[in-house]
Design an enzyme around this catalytic site. Sequence first.
Site, PDB file in Angstrom:
ATOM      1  N   ASP A   1     -61.984  11.173  41.113  1.00  0.00           N
ATOM      2  CA  ASP A   1     -63.100  10.769  40.262  1.00  0.00           C
ATOM      3  C   ASP A   1     -63.665  12.055  39.640  1.00  0.00           C
ATOM      4  O   ASP A   1     -64.192  12.920  40.349  1.00  0.00           O
ATOM      5  CB  ASP A   1     -64.166  10.057  41.111  1.00  0.00           C
ATOM      6  CG  ASP A   1     -65.398   9.649  40.304  1.00  0.00           C
ATOM      7  OD1 ASP A   1     -65.649  10.241  39.231  1.00  0.00           O
ATOM      8  OD2 ASP A   1     -66.123   8.751  40.762  1.00  0.00           O
TER       9      ASP A   1
ATOM     10  N   ARG B   1     -59.309  -9.783  26.452  1.00  0.00           N
ATOM     11  CA  ARG B   1     -59.318  -9.399  27.877  1.00  0.00           C
ATOM     12  C   ARG B   1     -58.057  -8.611  28.221  1.00  0.00           C
ATOM     13  O   ARG B   1     -58.060  -7.738  29.080  1.00  0.00           O
ATOM     14  CB  ARG B   1     -59.429 -10.613  28.811  1.00  0.00           C
ATOM     15  CG  ARG B   1     -59.314 -10.215  30.299  1.00  0.00           C
ATOM     16  CD  ARG B   1     -59.773 -11.298  31.251  1.00  0.00           C
ATOM     17  NE  ARG B   1     -59.131 -12.556  30.991  1.00  0.00           N
ATOM     18  CZ  ARG B   1     -57.853 -12.846  31.309  1.00  0.00           C
ATOM     19  NH1 ARG B   1     -57.099 -11.970  31.923  1.00  0.00           N
ATOM     20  NH2 ARG B   1     -57.347 -14.031  31.021  1.00  0.00           N
TER      21      ARG B   1
ATOM     22  N   LYS C   1     -71.305   8.166  31.765  1.00  0.00           N
ATOM     23  CA  LYS C   1     -72.006   9.446  31.974  1.00  0.00           C
ATOM     24  C   LYS C   1     -71.698  10.429  30.841  1.00  0.00           C
ATOM     25  O   LYS C   1     -72.010  10.148  29.709  1.00  0.00           O
ATOM     26  CB  LYS C   1     -71.640  10.001  33.347  1.00  0.00           C
ATOM     27  CG  LYS C   1     -71.584   8.950  34.446  1.00  0.00           C
ATOM     28  CD  LYS C   1     -72.913   8.284  34.724  1.00  0.00           C
ATOM     29  CE  LYS C   1     -72.766   7.399  35.965  1.00  0.00           C
ATOM     30  NZ  LYS C   1     -73.753   6.390  36.116  1.00  0.00           N
TER      31      LYS C   1
ATOM     32  N   TYR D   1     -69.842   9.158  45.770  1.00  0.00           N
ATOM     33  CA  TYR D   1     -70.771   8.192  45.185  1.00  0.00           C
ATOM     34  C   TYR D   1     -70.908   6.995  46.131  1.00  0.00           C
ATOM     35  O   TYR D   1     -69.905   6.457  46.618  1.00  0.00           O
ATOM     36  CB  TYR D   1     -70.254   7.766  43.815  1.00  0.00           C
ATOM     37  CG  TYR D   1     -71.114   6.719  43.159  1.00  0.00           C
ATOM     38  CD1 TYR D   1     -72.498   6.888  43.036  1.00  0.00           C
ATOM     39  CD2 TYR D   1     -70.549   5.554  42.655  1.00  0.00           C
ATOM     40  CE1 TYR D   1     -73.282   5.923  42.439  1.00  0.00           C
ATOM     41  CE2 TYR D   1     -71.330   4.589  42.043  1.00  0.00           C
ATOM     42  CZ  TYR D   1     -72.702   4.782  41.941  1.00  0.00           C
ATOM     43  OH  TYR D   1     -73.474   3.821  41.351  1.00  0.00           O
TER      44      TYR D   1
END
Length: 401
Positions: free
Chosen positions: A181, A55, A206, A108
Site C-alpha cells: 500500500d 461495472r 489521498k 491502516y
Amino acid sequence: MGFSTRAIRAASRAPRVDQRPTSVPIYQTATFASEDAQELGDVAADPRAGYAYSRLSNPTTTALGAAYAELAGGEAGAALASGMGAINAALASQLHAGDRVVAPLAAYGTTRTQLVRSFGGFGVQVDFVDMTDPEVVAEALAAAPTRVLYAETIANPTTAVSDHVALAGLAHAHGATYIVDNTFASPYVCRPLELGADLVVESATKFLAGHSDVIAGVAAGRRDLVDEIARVQVDTGATLGPFDAFLVLRGILTLAVRVERHAATAAALASWLERQDGVQRVRYPGLPSHPQHEVAARQFRPGVAGGMLAVEVAGGRAAGRAVIDALALTELTASLGSVHTMVVHPPSTSQRQMSEPELIDAGITPGLLRVSVGLEDLEDLQADLATGLAAARRIAAAVAV
Ligand SMILES: Cc1ncc(COP(=O)(O)O)c(C=O)c1O
C-alpha cells in the site's frame, strides 16, 4: 415516432468528435451499444475487447488505471471504487481459504479489520509482525507457508518505512506475493514495483486526487496479476464511477508540484516540531532521527520524504485530544493527502478498532498525532500548531500535579 421515443433518441445521440480532447472525457454512461450480437458477446466476455457495461469497464476509468500503471512503473493498472476496494481486490485475487497473510503491526486500521474480519472469516490466517525488522519478517515467513506478504511504504500512522527490496526478496524466497500500500508516499515519492513488489495499491482519495473531493482506489503491477484484480472488481462491483475517475486524473496532472510543496512544508514543520516544548518525538522519514531514515533515503525520490508526519506530545491521550481541539486552521477530519492540512489523533480515530495493548505493540502511543501537511503557508501552520501544543502542555502540567 411519438414524442417520448423521439426525446429518448434525440437526447442519446453522442456527437462525433474528430479532434482529440485535451482532458479525458467523462463517459457518464452505464451501457455501451454494440453493432451486433457477436460484438456484444465479445465485449461482455472480455472488457479488453471493448465496452459493454460500466461495472465491467468504462473508458474514463480505464484511462485512470493506465495512467496509474505508467506512474507506478507497472505493466497494467486498474481503478476501483476506493482504496479499501483496491486492497480488497488485490488480496482477494491472491487468497483462498487456508492461506496465510503476514501483515504489519502498524497499518491502516481498516486494512487490519478487513484482513481479520473479512478474510479471517473466510478461513485466511493473518499474522501481524514488525515489518521494519527484516529478521522478524524472515522468521514469520519461515514459520509457515505464506501466500501474501503485505506492507505499507510509509505506515499509517507511525510513518515507519518498509524496506521494499529486503521484503520483496524475503517474500519471493518463500513463494509469497508481495503487495504494498503506497498511499502515504504516492508514486512521486516511491515506486515499490521498481523495488521488487508484485502489486501496488493506493487510496487515490489521498495524494493522487489531492483535493478531498473524491473516494477512489488504484492498483498496478504485472498484467496477469492486474487482470485477476479486475476480475474481483467485476465480481464484487467495487467499480469507480467515470466522474470520480476524471477527478483523480485531474489531480494527477498536478501531483508532482503538490507533493513537492507538501514535502517541503512537512520537512520544515518536522524540524520545527522537534524543537518545541512538550513534543516527545517527531517521526518524519526525512529527519535523520527517523528510525528508517536511511531506508527512506535509499528508496524515495531524493530530498522528497512525503507530506506525512507523526508527532508525540507529552501528557498522553488527553493531551493529544487537546491539540486537536485547539487547532483552528487545520481540518478536523480523518483523511490525508489533501490541499488542507489534517491532524488526527489515531488512538481515537483511524486506529480506534485496536485495543490498548495492540496500540502499544504497533508503536501508537496515547499522545501520538498524525499530521497530513497540506498546501497552506508554513508560518500559518506553525502558528496553529503552536496554539495546539500550548493546550497540550497545559493538560500535561495538570496531569503531572
Ligand atoms: C494507508 C491507507 N490505505 C488505504 C486507505 C483506504 O482508502 P479509502 O478511504 O480510499 O478506501 C487509507 C484511508 O485512510 C489509508 O490511509
